[in-house]
Structure formats: C-alpha cells, structure tokens
Design a protein around this motif. Structure first.
Motif, PDB file in Angstrom:
ATOM      1  N   ILE A  95     -12.136  -0.182  -7.468  1.00  0.00           N
ATOM      2  CA  ILE A  95     -12.293  -0.223  -6.052  1.00  0.00           C
ATOM      3  C   ILE A  95     -13.629   0.127  -5.559  1.00  0.00           C
ATOM      4  CG2 ILE A  95     -11.118   0.975  -3.839  1.00  0.00           C
ATOM      5  CD1 ILE A  95      -8.941   1.834  -6.148  1.00  0.00           C
ATOM      6  N   ALA A  96     -14.452   0.520  -5.872  1.00  0.00           N
ATOM      7  CA  ALA A  96     -15.845   0.382  -4.871  1.00  0.00           C
ATOM      8  C   ALA A  96     -16.318  -0.635  -5.541  1.00  0.00           C
ATOM      9  CB  ALA A  96     -16.775   1.227  -5.517  1.00  0.00           C
ATOM     10  N   MET A  97     -15.692  -1.620  -6.529  1.00  0.00           N
ATOM     11  CA  MET A  97     -15.969  -2.697  -7.054  1.00  0.00           C
ATOM     12  C   MET A  97     -15.995  -4.193  -6.075  1.00  0.00           C
ATOM     13  SD  MET A  97     -18.375  -1.914  -9.056  1.00  0.00           S
ATOM     14  CE  MET A  97     -18.379  -3.088  -9.381  1.00  0.00           C
ATOM     15  N   VAL A 124     -15.036  -4.723  -3.001  1.00  0.00           N
ATOM     16  CA  VAL A 124     -16.034  -4.514  -1.717  1.00  0.00           C
ATOM     17  C   VAL A 124     -17.550  -6.084  -2.254  1.00  0.00           C
ATOM     18  CG1 VAL A 124     -17.657  -3.588  -0.546  1.00  0.00           C
ATOM     19  CG2 VAL A 124     -16.409  -1.746  -1.029  1.00  0.00           C
ATOM     20  N   ASN A 134       1.858  -3.070 -12.152  1.00  0.00           N
ATOM     21  CA  ASN A 134       2.024  -2.428 -11.696  1.00  0.00           C
ATOM     22  C   ASN A 134       0.359  -2.512 -10.790  1.00  0.00           C
ATOM     23  OD1 ASN A 134       4.029  -0.810 -11.656  1.00  0.00           O
ATOM     24  ND2 ASN A 134       3.225   0.858 -13.518  1.00  0.00           N
ATOM     25  N   TYR A 185      -1.872  -3.339  -7.724  1.00  0.00           N
ATOM     26  CA  TYR A 185      -1.003  -4.325  -6.358  1.00  0.00           C
ATOM     27  C   TYR A 185      -2.422  -4.019  -5.204  1.00  0.00           C
ATOM     28  CZ  TYR A 185      -2.228   1.044  -4.830  1.00  0.00           C
ATOM     29  OH  TYR A 185      -3.040   2.589  -4.278  1.00  0.00           O
ATOM     30  N   TYR A 186      -4.036  -3.096  -5.191  1.00  0.00           N
ATOM     31  CA  TYR A 186      -4.676  -3.153  -4.744  1.00  0.00           C
ATOM     32  C   TYR A 186      -5.372  -5.022  -4.820  1.00  0.00           C
ATOM     33  CZ  TYR A 186      -8.771  -2.221  -2.252  1.00  0.00           C
ATOM     34  OH  TYR A 186     -10.525  -1.863  -1.240  1.00  0.00           O
ATOM     35  N   ALA A 218       4.197  -5.800  -7.128  1.00  0.00           N
ATOM     36  CA  ALA A 218       3.847  -4.888  -6.432  1.00  0.00           C
ATOM     37  C   ALA A 218       3.652  -4.664  -5.092  1.00  0.00           C
ATOM     38  CB  ALA A 218       2.690  -4.318  -7.603  1.00  0.00           C
ATOM     39  N   LEU A 223       7.439  -5.068  -1.914  1.00  0.00           N
ATOM     40  CA  LEU A 223       7.844  -4.151  -0.562  1.00  0.00           C
ATOM     41  C   LEU A 223       6.519  -4.003   0.081  1.00  0.00           C
ATOM     42  CD1 LEU A 223       7.673  -1.337  -3.960  1.00  0.00           C
ATOM     43  CD2 LEU A 223       9.490  -2.990  -2.158  1.00  0.00           C
ATOM     44  N   TYR A 224       5.369  -5.048  -0.394  1.00  0.00           N
ATOM     45  CA  TYR A 224       4.780  -4.566   1.619  1.00  0.00           C
ATOM     46  C   TYR A 224       5.925  -5.442   2.912  1.00  0.00           C
ATOM     47  CZ  TYR A 224       0.386  -2.648   0.962  1.00  0.00           C
ATOM     48  OH  TYR A 224      -0.514  -2.325   0.310  1.00  0.00           O
ATOM     49  N   GLY A 254       1.997   1.683  -7.116  1.00  0.00           N
ATOM     50  CA  GLY A 254       1.274   2.887  -6.696  1.00  0.00           C
ATOM     51  C   GLY A 254       2.368   2.604  -4.727  1.00  0.00           C
ATOM     52  N   ILE A 255       3.404   1.122  -4.356  1.00  0.00           N
ATOM     53  CA  ILE A 255       3.376   0.699  -3.573  1.00  0.00           C
ATOM     54  C   ILE A 255       4.721   1.593  -2.984  1.00  0.00           C
ATOM     55  CG2 ILE A 255       4.462  -0.626  -2.163  1.00  0.00           C
ATOM     56  CD1 ILE A 255       1.296  -0.854  -2.009  1.00  0.00           C
ATOM     57  N   PHE A 307      -7.676   7.788  -3.757  1.00  0.00           N
ATOM     58  CA  PHE A 307      -7.222   7.064  -3.469  1.00  0.00           C
ATOM     59  C   PHE A 307      -6.158   6.205  -3.425  1.00  0.00           C
ATOM     60  CE2 PHE A 307      -6.297   1.978  -3.078  1.00  0.00           C
ATOM     61  CZ  PHE A 307      -7.413   2.250  -1.892  1.00  0.00           C
ATOM     62  N   GLU A 308      -5.088   6.346  -3.985  1.00  0.00           N
ATOM     63  CA  GLU A 308      -3.823   6.016  -4.501  1.00  0.00           C
ATOM     64  C   GLU A 308      -2.978   6.571  -3.281  1.00  0.00           C
ATOM     65  OE1 GLU A 308      -1.778   4.489  -7.886  1.00  0.00           O
ATOM     66  OE2 GLU A 308      -3.793   3.638  -7.465  1.00  0.00           O
ATOM     67  N   TYR A 354      -3.360   6.229   0.461  1.00  0.00           N
ATOM     68  CA  TYR A 354      -3.650   5.331   0.599  1.00  0.00           C
ATOM     69  C   TYR A 354      -2.421   4.217   0.615  1.00  0.00           C
ATOM     70  CZ  TYR A 354      -5.149  -0.681   0.728  1.00  0.00           C
ATOM     71  OH  TYR A 354      -4.342  -1.352   0.830  1.00  0.00           O
ATOM     72  N   VAL A 355      -1.222   4.395   0.221  1.00  0.00           N
ATOM     73  CA  VAL A 355       0.197   3.921   0.460  1.00  0.00           C
ATOM     74  C   VAL A 355       1.140   5.074   1.021  1.00  0.00           C
ATOM     75  CG1 VAL A 355       0.080   2.788  -2.501  1.00  0.00           C
ATOM     76  CG2 VAL A 355       0.713   5.046  -2.287  1.00  0.00           C
ATOM     77  N   PHE A 361     -11.894   6.790  -0.788  1.00  0.00           N
ATOM     78  CA  PHE A 361     -12.357   5.165  -0.665  1.00  0.00           C
ATOM     79  C   PHE A 361     -11.999   4.939  -0.125  1.00  0.00           C
ATOM     80  CE2 PHE A 361     -12.815   4.833  -5.427  1.00  0.00           C
ATOM     81  CZ  PHE A 361     -14.594   5.010  -5.064  1.00  0.00           C
ATOM     82  N   MET A 366     -13.704   3.792   2.920  1.00  0.00           N
ATOM     83  CA  MET A 366     -14.835   3.083   2.470  1.00  0.00           C
ATOM     84  C   MET A 366     -13.452   1.756   2.051  1.00  0.00           C
ATOM     85  SD  MET A 366     -15.841   2.022  -0.870  1.00  0.00           S
ATOM     86  CE  MET A 366     -14.462   0.885  -1.684  1.00  0.00           C
ATOM     87  N   ASP A 367     -12.353   2.021   1.996  1.00  0.00           N
ATOM     88  CA  ASP A 367     -11.555   0.080   1.483  1.00  0.00           C
ATOM     89  C   ASP A 367     -11.691  -0.421   3.718  1.00  0.00           C
ATOM     90  OD1 ASP A 367      -9.748  -1.936   1.092  1.00  0.00           O
ATOM     91  OD2 ASP A 367      -8.337  -0.187   2.388  1.00  0.00           O
ATOM     92  N   ALA A 400     -19.926   3.249  -1.607  1.00  0.00           N
ATOM     93  CA  ALA A 400     -19.605   2.361  -2.798  1.00  0.00           C
ATOM     94  C   ALA A 400     -20.654   3.442  -3.905  1.00  0.00           C
ATOM     95  CB  ALA A 400     -19.380   1.323  -3.533  1.00  0.00           C
TER      96      ALA A 400
END
Lengths: 307, 358
Positions: A150-152, A154, A238, A240-241, A257, A260-261, B135-136, B249-250, B253-254, B266, B269-270, B286
């Motif tokens: 997740i950090a990457m 960016v 799964n 989703y990010y 995944a 569902l939004y 996750g969602i 994070f998860e 976030y969700v 995180f 950060m996002d 990061a």
C-alpha cells in the motif's frame, strides 16, 4: 486378615503404599477434573466459533428479509421466508455483478497462469544454475517482500499513469503479476527438493534446458503449483485496494471485490440488500474452500513460513 | 579428453558434466536470461523503481501533475511535528495489543484443534473462513454488525445490558479503535491458528505419549513439548504482529474510512496521497514506515539468532572441539613422524605413519 499377613504386607508395601493410596484418592477427583476441563475446552470452542460466525450468519438471515420486514422488525428477528431471493437478484443487478464476475474471472485466470509460468521459470533458473547474480536476485525478491504494497502505490500510481495502464484491465493484470514473491519462494523450495539427477539423466539423453523445465520438472511441481495458485487466487479475488485505484470505471472494469462499492451512498443503509451482495461475493470463496480445504490450509502454512 | 565426454561419471554435478561446461554454456546463458527477463523486469518496474522514486519524491512538494518543488527535509520534519500524523502512529498500539491477543488465542485454539476433537474440522473451518472474505465485504459486515441497535447490541441486550449503557461502537472514540481491532482479530485469527496447527503437527507424536507415561499433565506437555517445538514460528508471528500493527490499514479503511480518530498511519497516508494529492508528504510517510519495518526485520534476525544460538552453539562447539582434537592429533603425528624420519629411511615413512595411526 491375620497378623502374620499384615506384617508381611507391611514389609512389602513400605514403598508401594503411598503410591497406591494416592492413585485411589486422586482417581475420582481426576475424572471430575478431566471432565470439567473437557467441558471448558468445548465451551471455549463453541463460544469462539459463535463469535466468529455471528457477523456472517446475521447477514444470511438479513439478506432474506423484505424491505418492510427489515425496516420494522428487530435485526435479530428471523425472516418470514428464508428462501426470499429477491434481494440477491436486486443486489446482483444493482452492483453490476455479472460484469464484475467476468472481470474477476479474466484477471484471475490471466494472473494465475502468468505468475505460474514466470514464477516456475525463475525458480528453475535460480535453483538449478550457479551464476553471478543468483544471490542478488534472491535477495532482491526477499527485500521486495518486506516493502508494504500500500505504501508503494503512492509511486506505482505515477508509473502506471505514465505507462497508460490506469483504467485498463490489462494494466491491472500486469501490475498484479509483478508483486508475487511468495509463490516464487514456494517453487524454489520445491525445486531444491527435486533430485538434480533427473536433470542430468535428461541432459545425457540430449534434452535441452527448456525441455527439462517444461517436460520433466514442471509436471513434478504440481503440488507446489496448486499451493501457490490457491494463495495467489485468494489474494487476487479479494484484492480491492489496487483494483479500486486503477480500475476507475467501476461499471465496466470493476472486479467482484470492488463491485460492492455500489452500495455506498444512497443504498448505504439498506442492509438487507447489502448483505445479499456480500453473500454473493463470498459464495465462490466458500465453495472453493469447502472443496479445497486441505490444500488451502497447506497453502496458508507454506506461504507464511518464508516471511 | 574425448573419453571423458563420452563417459560422464555418475557422481558428477551438472556443472561437472563436460558438455555442460563447454558446448552448452551459451544455451545456459540464454535460458537464464530468457527466464529471468520478465520477472526481473516486473520486479524493477513495480517494486524497485517506485521505491527509489518514492525516496526521491519525499524531498519535494509535488502533486501527481505539475512541476515538483524541492523542499529538502521539510516533509520529514512535518511528519514528526504535525500532531495529527503523530497521533496516527500511536493508534498502532491498539493493533499491537490486538495482535498479541490474536497470537495467544490462536495458540490456545491450535493446541486444542491439532489433536482429535469432536467436530474439529468444523471448528477449524469456521474460524478460518473469515480469512477468505474480501476487505470491502468485511467492511460492510462490520458496519452492519456494529450499527446502533443491530447485531452486537441485540446480543448484548439479550445478555442483560441496556441499550442506553452501550456505546456507539464505531463513533465513540473510547471504544471505536477496539471495535476495529476486534474485526481485524476476527479476520486473521484463523490464519494464525492454521500456522500454529501446522507447526504443532510437525512435532514428533511419540513425545506426548512419553510425557503421558511420565505423568505430565496437559499444561506441562504444552510448556515443555509444544512451546519449544513451535518456538520459531511463534517468534516469527509475534514480530510479524508488530510490523503488521504499524502498517494496520484494512480495518479502519473499509469500516470507518478513518473517521472519528480511527485513521491509522497508512489510512492517513492514503488520504494524503490520493485525496489531497500531496505526493511528497505521502512518500515521506511511506519511507518513514519502510525504514521502521526494515529495522523490525533486522531486529527479527537478531532476536532469532539470539533465541536459537543454543541450538547453533551445540554444533559449533562440537565442530570446534573436533577441530582441536584433529589439530592435536596432527601435531602428535608430526612429532612421531620426526622421530620416525630420524629412525627410518624416507620411503618407509608411509608405513611408519600408518603404524602410528593404528
């Protein structure tokens, strides 16, 4: 008992007696204690399982409720008709899940196929040949596993942008292929357990390296491939990010995944509908889990040993 | 030379087979390049290139579009001076506590479920399944679960709590982080448990029998057989839990999208990267976290070496001792040899050596 016998016994039982007494004293208590322990063991198991299943099972009955039932009754009240599938149909349509399942299927098949091919090839080269850079490549992959994805993102976002891969299913597929370290580790481990004499025998028969890899070693690698595929498959299905970040046209490109939004926003409080949607998305996982339970457990165990 | 190529010896490695060394070298190079090309290209493009770019971005004030402006270390000083960012790091303490509970609970369940238990497969499956949910979906499940007057509140009301005394699980800042931690434990408990079960199963079963015969109770068996047997994976999991809680994070976030003081490092950060488009600051965040995680990984290595030095010490000591003995033996032999040389002629030397040895 005669006096003679008791004295004889006494002599004999000097050492035995305390032990015998102890066993006789303890054994009824021991059984009670054991019974209590077994009871507590099962109680704890049932309680924890209840806690785990409650959020899931409450979704199942909520999904069967009609709008009126959902609005007026208590959440924990059972639905009048357990086989009310209208919510499932509505959820399926509303979140465009037919398209989402198709997209997820394409992504899943492509990524799994490609990562298996390139993963086994890399593992073959790394485990079978000594060459300068072998250790460097292994180290580079190990280090990559430490960097949190997740950090990457960016910076990856910018790279994806300059490659024109944002909002493209293929771009997402290629990106998902790149960050696979665990399966390479599983493959290397497995290759190192295959005897090198197999290679030699084939080489003497005049097989090329490519034949040795494709015809001899790859079929033997099947268990490792199954393990890696399951891990990768679960991960991709799964994920989703990144999908949310790079597949911005959700109507056309969304995966399961992120489908569902569709329920955020005006539909955000119609939980009978949402629960139905949630259950639809986790149904494939449930079915696969019931079929491949053992392989999934093995995969999870294998995937974590390396970290 | 020709005879060796036609008769490859059985005990040679692939590199020692002559034709492997000569004619096939270019093929070997070819196959190495061919098979490494794509994976390494992907690794470089999607992992290392972004990593170094990110390090670069962290010194600039920039957006995704537009010209960056060099600001030096300002982004880094911002992280440690902006109170809202510093607070997010403190949130990881919640997740650390959760992770430790998770490891302990998983260990307890694993020691039960690794052995014959009625309905064991069902319990195992039920506890593991949450790991396979995306996750969602988990976000929605727990939003529903924690909503005022819904599932959790109803169950607690059955247990005799009144709704007025119950907090808003996701809004009340005194509990909402615990709610999120609980959902994270819910999700990963089964996975940790499966790892431990695997480790416990690999312990030699006859050890338990021996312990039982010696009258060891279950707790003693756990302490003296299971715990040492799974030491490696236990330490690994505890360290993973620490790194994992730093990068939590998860769940936030969700479920809450980081609202009401639940935004972890995180999540923040996002938001900074993709909503506020402050790429420089996000990159610096990061990098800071990456450095912390790398330090943790290093600590992991050190802790592992420290914990398992005894096992290594044994062989190392034995090797040292063997080395010493061997040296002494050689010395003794040399001395004997000298004497022997003085006594006998040179070509009989070999014999005298053998005599000394026997």
């Amino acid at each position: 008992m005669t006096a003679a016998a008791t004295t004889l016994n006494n002599i004999n039982n000097e050492k035995k007696e305390p032990l015998m007494q102890e066993v006789e004293k303890v054994s009824p208590l021991y059984h009670v204690r054991r019974g209590v322990l077994v009871f507590l063991k099962y109680l704890s198991l049932v309680f924890i399982t209840f806690c785990i299943l409650l959020p899931l099972v409450s979704c199942v009955w909520t999904a069967a409720k009609t709008d009126a039932e959902y609005k007026t009754g208590n959440v924990m009240a059972m639905p009048s008709n357990w086989f009310n599938f209208s919510n499932y149909v509505d959820a399926f349509k509303l979140s465009n899940m037919a398209v989402a399942f198709r997209n997820s299927f394409i992504v899943l098949v492509c990524v799994c196929f490609m990562t298996t091919i390139i993963g086994t090839q890399l593992a073959y080269v790394l485990s079978r040949f000594q060459f300068p850079g072998n250790a460097v490549i292994r180290g580079a992959f190990t280090l990559a596993a430490l960097l949190p994805g997740i950090a990457m993102q960016v910076a990856v976002y910018k790279i994806m942008g300059s490659l024109g891969m944002i909002n493209s299913l293929w771009g997402y597929i290629i990106m998902s292929m790149g960050t696979d370290v665990i399966s390479i580790y599983i493959f290397i481990q497995y290759f190192e357990n295959l005897p090198i004499s197999l290679d030699e025998a084939a080489m003497i028969d005049g097989a090329s390296y490519f034949t040795i890899y494709g015809r001899i070693l790859l079929p033997l690698l099947k268990p490792a491939i199954v393990t890696a595929l399951i891990l990768k498959g679960v991960g991709i299905y799964n994920e989703y990010y990144a999908a949310n970040l790079y597949l911005q046209d959700k109507q056309k490109l969304g995966t399961v995944a992120i489908s569902l939004y569709a329920f955020t926003g005006p539909q955000g409080s119609k939980y009978n509908l949402i629960c139905a949607g949630v259950i639809v998305t986790l149904l494939p996982a449930l079915i696969l889990f019931l079929i491949f339970q053992k392989q999934i457990y093995n995969g999870v165990a294998a995937g974590a040993v390396k970290e | 030379m020709t005879t060796t190529t036609t008769l490859p010896a059985v005990d040679m490695g692939p590199d020692d087979i002559p034709f492997n060394k000569h004619q096939r070298d270019w093929r070997k190079i070819g196959i190495i390049c061919l098979f490494c090309l794509i994976p390494i290209a992907l690794l470089v493009v999607f992992t290392y290139l972004p990593f170094f770019q990110m390090c670069g971005y962290s010194f600039f004030k920039m957006k995704y579009i537009g010209t960056p402006k060099y600001v030096g270390l300002k982004n880094y000083t911002d992280i440690f001076t902006r109170p809202d960012l510093l607070a997010t790091l403190k949130l990881s303490v919640y997740y650390m506590v959760g992770a430790i509970i998770q490891v302990a609970l998983a260990l307890y369940l694993a020691t039960i479920l690794a052995f014959k238990v009625r309905g064991g497969a069902f319990f195992k499956g039920a506890m593991f399944f949450p790991y396979l949910i995306n996750g969602i979906a988990i976000g929605f499940i727990f939003k529903f679960f924690y909503t005022r007057g819904y599932v959790l509140d109803s169950v607690l009301q059955w247990c005799g709590f009144s709704l007025d005394n119950l907090p808003y699980w996701l809004r009340d800042q005194s509990v909402n982080n615990w709610s999120l931690v609980a959902s994270s434990v819910w999700r990963y408990l089964g996975q940790t448990m499966i790892l431990f079960i695997g480790a416990i199963m690999s312990i030699d079963g006859s050890l338990y029998e021996a312990a039982e015969i010696d009258g060891a109770n279950k707790w003693q068996q756990f302490k003296h057989i299971i715990l040492p047997g799974i030491q490696t994976i236990l330490v690994l999991n505890i360290i993973l839990a620490i790194t994992g809680s730093l990068s939590a994070f998860e769940a936030p976030y969700v479920i809450t999208s980081g609202a009401n003081g639940t935004g972890t490092f995180f999540v923040q950060m996002d938001k900074i990267a993709h909503s506020d488009q402050k790429v420089g600051l996000a990159s610096a965040m990061a990098v800071v976290l990456l450095v912390i995680i790398l330090i943790c990984a290093l600590l992991q290595k050190i802790v592992m070496n420290f914990l398992f030095r005894d096992a290594d010490d044994g062989t190392a000591k034995a090797r040292k001792h063997a080395h010493k003995v061997e040296k002494a033996r050689r010395k003794a032999m040399k001395r004997q040899n000298k004497v022997a040389v003085g006594r006998t002629s040179l070509f009989k030397n070999g014999n005298s050596l053998k005599a000394v040895e026997s």
